[in-house]
Design a protein around this motif. Structure first.
Motif, PDB file in Angstrom:
ATOM      1  N   LEU A  38      16.561   8.881  25.551  1.00 25.27           N
ATOM      2  CA  LEU A  38      16.847   9.096  24.143  1.00 25.27           C
ATOM      3  C   LEU A  38      16.991  10.579  23.810  1.00 25.27           C
ATOM      4  CD1 LEU A  38      17.140   8.012  21.256  1.00 25.27           C
ATOM      5  CD2 LEU A  38      14.643   8.007  21.086  1.00 25.27           C
ATOM      6  N   GLY A  39      16.228  11.431  24.484  1.00 20.27           N
ATOM      7  CA  GLY A  39      16.336  12.863  24.224  1.00 20.27           C
ATOM      8  C   GLY A  39      17.733  13.392  24.482  1.00 20.27           C
ATOM      9  N   ILE A  40      18.367  12.905  25.542  1.00 18.07           N
ATOM     10  CA  ILE A  40      19.743  13.306  25.851  1.00 18.07           C
ATOM     11  C   ILE A  40      20.690  12.824  24.762  1.00 18.07           C
ATOM     12  CG2 ILE A  40      21.671  12.884  27.431  1.00 18.07           C
ATOM     13  CD1 ILE A  40      19.679  12.899  29.719  1.00 18.07           C
ATOM     14  N   THR A  41      20.534  11.580  24.353  1.00 19.79           N
ATOM     15  CA  THR A  41      21.415  11.021  23.323  1.00 19.79           C
ATOM     16  C   THR A  41      21.317  11.803  22.022  1.00 19.79           C
ATOM     17  OG1 THR A  41      21.231   8.805  24.267  1.00 19.79           O
ATOM     18  CG2 THR A  41      21.941   8.948  21.982  1.00 19.79           C
ATOM     19  N   LEU A  42      20.101  12.091  21.580  1.00 22.18           N
ATOM     20  CA  LEU A  42      19.922  12.802  20.316  1.00 22.18           C
ATOM     21  C   LEU A  42      20.497  14.220  20.398  1.00 22.18           C
ATOM     22  CD1 LEU A  42      16.308  11.658  19.390  1.00 22.18           C
ATOM     23  CD2 LEU A  42      18.467  10.832  18.429  1.00 22.18           C
ATOM     24  N   ALA A  43      20.306  14.885  21.533  1.00 22.37           N
ATOM     25  CA  ALA A  43      20.853  16.231  21.694  1.00 22.37           C
ATOM     26  C   ALA A  43      22.376  16.215  21.674  1.00 22.37           C
ATOM     27  CB  ALA A  43      20.346  16.844  22.997  1.00 22.37           C
ATOM     28  N   GLN A  44      22.977  15.215  22.323  1.00 21.44           N
ATOM     29  CA  GLN A  44      24.435  15.114  22.343  1.00 21.44           C
ATOM     30  C   GLN A  44      24.979  14.790  20.959  1.00 21.44           C
ATOM     31  OE1 GLN A  44      25.421  12.311  25.440  1.00 21.44           O
ATOM     32  NE2 GLN A  44      24.991  13.771  27.094  1.00 21.44           N
ATOM     33  N   LEU A  45      24.282  13.955  20.212  1.00 17.75           N
ATOM     34  CA  LEU A  45      24.722  13.650  18.852  1.00 17.75           C
ATOM     35  C   LEU A  45      24.614  14.890  17.962  1.00 17.75           C
ATOM     36  CD1 LEU A  45      23.197  10.095  18.311  1.00 17.75           C
ATOM     37  CD2 LEU A  45      25.626  10.677  18.413  1.00 17.75           C
ATOM     38  N   ASP A  46      23.563  15.666  18.135  1.00 17.43           N
ATOM     39  CA  ASP A  46      23.411  16.897  17.350  1.00 17.43           C
ATOM     40  C   ASP A  46      24.552  17.869  17.634  1.00 17.43           C
ATOM     41  OD1 ASP A  46      21.094  16.095  16.085  1.00 17.43           O
ATOM     42  OD2 ASP A  46      19.757  17.061  17.535  1.00 17.43           O
ATOM     43  N   ALA A  47      25.037  17.874  18.878  1.00 15.70           N
ATOM     44  CA  ALA A  47      26.082  18.822  19.272  1.00 15.70           C
ATOM     45  C   ALA A  47      27.495  18.320  18.983  1.00 15.70           C
ATOM     46  CB  ALA A  47      25.959  19.139  20.764  1.00 15.70           C
ATOM     47  N   ALA A  48      27.649  17.034  18.708  1.00 15.07           N
ATOM     48  CA  ALA A  48      28.982  16.473  18.490  1.00 15.07           C
ATOM     49  C   ALA A  48      29.546  16.925  17.147  1.00 15.07           C
ATOM     50  CB  ALA A  48      28.924  14.951  18.539  1.00 15.07           C
ATOM     51  N   PRO A  49      30.835  17.210  17.071  1.00 13.43           N
ATOM     52  CA  PRO A  49      31.436  17.650  15.802  1.00 13.43           C
ATOM     53  C   PRO A  49      31.330  16.592  14.709  1.00 13.43           C
ATOM     54  CG  PRO A  49      33.126  17.235  17.458  1.00 13.43           C
ATOM     55  CD  PRO A  49      31.824  17.211  18.171  1.00 13.43           C
ATOM     56  N   ASP A  50      31.324  15.325  15.115  1.00 15.57           N
ATOM     57  CA  ASP A  50      31.183  14.224  14.155  1.00 15.57           C
ATOM     58  C   ASP A  50      29.798  13.607  14.241  1.00 15.57           C
ATOM     59  OD1 ASP A  50      31.532  13.203  16.699  1.00 15.57           O
ATOM     60  OD2 ASP A  50      32.779  11.512  16.055  1.00 15.57           O
ATOM     61  N   GLY A  51      28.812  14.402  14.673  1.00 14.68           N
ATOM     62  CA  GLY A  51      27.477  13.880  14.917  1.00 14.68           C
ATOM     63  C   GLY A  51      26.836  13.219  13.707  1.00 14.68           C
ATOM     64  N   ARG A  68       8.993   8.269  20.775  1.00 10.31           N
ATOM     65  CA  ARG A  68       8.918   9.278  21.830  1.00 10.31           C
ATOM     66  C   ARG A  68      10.279   9.410  22.512  1.00 10.31           C
ATOM     67  NH1 ARG A  68       5.039   8.366  26.902  1.00 10.31           N
ATOM     68  NH2 ARG A  68       6.698   6.869  27.379  1.00 10.31           N
ATOM     69  N   PRO A  69      10.950  10.560  22.395  1.00 14.93           N
ATOM     70  CA  PRO A  69      12.268  10.714  23.003  1.00 14.93           C
ATOM     71  C   PRO A  69      12.163  11.053  24.492  1.00 14.93           C
ATOM     72  CG  PRO A  69      11.720  12.674  21.756  1.00 14.93           C
ATOM     73  CD  PRO A  69      10.560  11.733  21.597  1.00 14.93           C
ATOM     74  N   ASP A  70      12.297  10.068  25.341  1.00 14.81           N
ATOM     75  CA  ASP A  70      12.334  10.281  26.782  1.00 14.81           C
ATOM     76  C   ASP A  70      13.365  11.373  27.076  1.00 14.81           C
ATOM     77  OD1 ASP A  70      12.730  10.210  29.492  1.00 14.81           O
ATOM     78  OD2 ASP A  70      13.279   8.101  29.605  1.00 14.81           O
ATOM     79  N   PRO A  71      12.967  12.478  27.726  1.00 11.66           N
ATOM     80  CA  PRO A  71      13.915  13.583  27.939  1.00 11.66           C
ATOM     81  C   PRO A  71      15.123  13.203  28.768  1.00 11.66           C
ATOM     82  CG  PRO A  71      11.883  13.914  29.203  1.00 11.66           C
ATOM     83  CD  PRO A  71      11.632  12.780  28.261  1.00 11.66           C
ATOM     84  N   GLU A  72      15.025  12.159  29.584  1.00 12.05           N
ATOM     85  CA  GLU A  72      16.159  11.712  30.387  1.00 12.05           C
ATOM     86  C   GLU A  72      16.901  10.547  29.732  1.00 12.05           C
ATOM     87  OE1 GLU A  72      14.831  10.817  34.307  1.00 12.05           O
ATOM     88  OE2 GLU A  72      14.314  12.886  34.784  1.00 12.05           O
ATOM     89  N   GLY A 115      20.592  -4.083  22.282  1.00  9.22           N
ATOM     90  CA  GLY A 115      19.711  -3.786  23.408  1.00  9.22           C
ATOM     91  C   GLY A 115      18.490  -3.013  22.953  1.00  9.22           C
ATOM     92  N   ASN A 116      17.476  -2.940  23.803  1.00  8.73           N
ATOM     93  CA  ASN A 116      16.260  -2.232  23.423  1.00  8.73           C
ATOM     94  C   ASN A 116      16.509  -0.729  23.228  1.00  8.73           C
ATOM     95  OD1 ASN A 116      16.502  -2.510  26.406  1.00  8.73           O
ATOM     96  ND2 ASN A 116      14.699  -1.192  26.449  1.00  8.73           N
ATOM     97  N   HIS A 117      17.413  -0.128  24.005  1.00  4.72           N
ATOM     98  CA  HIS A 117      17.721   1.286  23.808  1.00  4.72           C
ATOM     99  C   HIS A 117      18.486   1.515  22.503  1.00  4.72           C
ATOM    100  CE1 HIS A 117      16.547   3.276  27.680  1.00  4.72           C
ATOM    101  NE2 HIS A 117      16.430   2.002  28.019  1.00  4.72           N
ATOM    102  N   ASP A 118      19.348   0.577  22.134  1.00  7.03           N
ATOM    103  CA  ASP A 118      20.056   0.679  20.855  1.00  7.03           C
ATOM    104  C   ASP A 118      19.066   0.603  19.697  1.00  7.03           C
ATOM    105  OD1 ASP A 118      22.518   0.440  22.393  1.00  7.03           O
ATOM    106  OD2 ASP A 118      22.030  -1.689  22.519  1.00  7.03           O
ATOM    107  N   HIS A 119      18.146  -0.348  19.797  1.00  4.89           N
ATOM    108  CA  HIS A 119      17.141  -0.520  18.750  1.00  4.89           C
ATOM    109  C   HIS A 119      16.287   0.741  18.607  1.00  4.89           C
ATOM    110  CE1 HIS A 119      13.649  -2.256  16.630  1.00  4.89           C
ATOM    111  NE2 HIS A 119      14.494  -3.155  16.183  1.00  4.89           N
ATOM    112  N   LYS A 120      15.929   1.339  19.735  1.00  8.91           N
ATOM    113  CA  LYS A 120      15.117   2.556  19.712  1.00  8.91           C
ATOM    114  C   LYS A 120      15.886   3.718  19.102  1.00  8.91           C
ATOM    115  CE  LYS A 120      12.147   5.315  22.770  1.00  8.91           C
ATOM    116  NZ  LYS A 120      11.678   5.486  24.177  1.00  8.91           N
ATOM    117  N   LEU A 121      17.185   3.800  19.400  1.00  9.30           N
ATOM    118  CA  LEU A 121      18.011   4.850  18.816  1.00  9.30           C
ATOM    119  C   LEU A 121      18.052   4.723  17.297  1.00  9.30           C
ATOM    120  CD1 LEU A 121      20.026   7.197  18.899  1.00  9.30           C
ATOM    121  CD2 LEU A 121      21.836   5.513  19.346  1.00  9.30           C
TER     122      LEU A 121
END
Length: 245
Positions: free
Chosen positions: A102-115, A96-100, A80-86
């Motif tokens: 890609l920005g959410i995804t990147l922040a959650q990955l940074d916080a994940a123990p297996d990020g 550009r990380p849309d705060p609602e 999908g286009n969001h997968d490709h952007k990730l």
């Protein structure tokens, strides 16, 4: 190595009772887990139509579920286009990380123990995801159809490069150079009428449903397009359709 479409189709008819086609997840991991559990009970192979992440409450778990499905050979996801952007963001591209989104995804990955592991795995998995897949009379694609998809397989590395050829149609559908009031490109659906009789295209990408159910468009040529994005992770819910083999 991932199965070629013909090999995959043979394996599915031998090992599974059918397919469960799942729409855009957008981080709604709980709903995705429910869809997967039901598919396992019914011996259904899962085909998820792309846009795994962005917006929803648990993007890391959504990725874990999708990657586990493929590793266990019980499912796959379409690019999908969001997968490709990730993937682009994770490989250092200026995105550009849309705060609602890609920005959410990147922040959650940074916080994940297996990020860190998830990020590396996401780059590999997204790079190799098919941009479209034909199985018999069914075409599975995220954004939009083109008749050449009936005879041409997706590039093996569609997710690893800038979209070209048929890949932009697969990821984004049919768009114009104009923008809508909501900031998204104006979308056309002329491609629907190029679906030939006997062919059904299952896609996501946009919420065309007005009643919470998958939206079905009938082609002037006799085919059908089934839009399964019903707003998971965006205030709606996750939809899926089961197809017997």
């Amino acid at each position: 190595m991932r199965d070629a479409p013909a090999i995959l189709w043979t394996r599915l008819r031998q090992d599974f009772a059918g397919l469960r086609v799942v729409g855009d997840v957008h981080g709604d991991a709980a709903a995705f887990a429910t869809a997967i559990a039901g598919a396992e009970e019914k011996r259904l192979f899962v085909v998820q139509l792309g846009d795994l992440t962005d917006r929803g409450p648990d993007n890391p778990e959504t990725l874990r579920l999708a990657f586990r499905l493929r590793q266990q050979r019980r499912g796959l996801f379409i690019l999908g286009n969001h997968d490709h952007k990730l993937r682009r963001a994770l490989t250092g591209a200026l995105v550009r990380p849309d705060p609602e989104g890609l920005g959410i995804t990147l922040a959650q990955l940074d916080a994940a123990p297996d990020g860190a592991e998830l990020k590396a795995q996401a780059v590999a998995e997204i790079s190799a995801a098919p941009a479209w897949l034909r199985l018999g009379s069914w075409i599975f694609v995220h954004g939009g159809f083109h008749p050449r998809m009936l005879r041409e397989p997706s590039p093996a590395d569609a997710g690893a490069h800038k979209p070209d050829g048929l890949v932009p149609r697969a990821l984004f559908g049919q768009v114009t150079s104009r923008m809508r009031d909501d900031g998204y490109p104006q979308r056309l659906h002329n491609w629907v009428h190029r679906i030939p009789s006997g062919i059904t295209v299952y896609c996501g990408h946009e919420m065309r449903s007005l009643n919470g159910r998958p939206f079905v468009a009938v082609s002037a040529a006799g085919g059908r397009a089934v839009f399964l994005d019903t707003g998971a992770g965006k205030g709606g819910h996750l939809s899926w359709i089961d197809l017997p083999i």
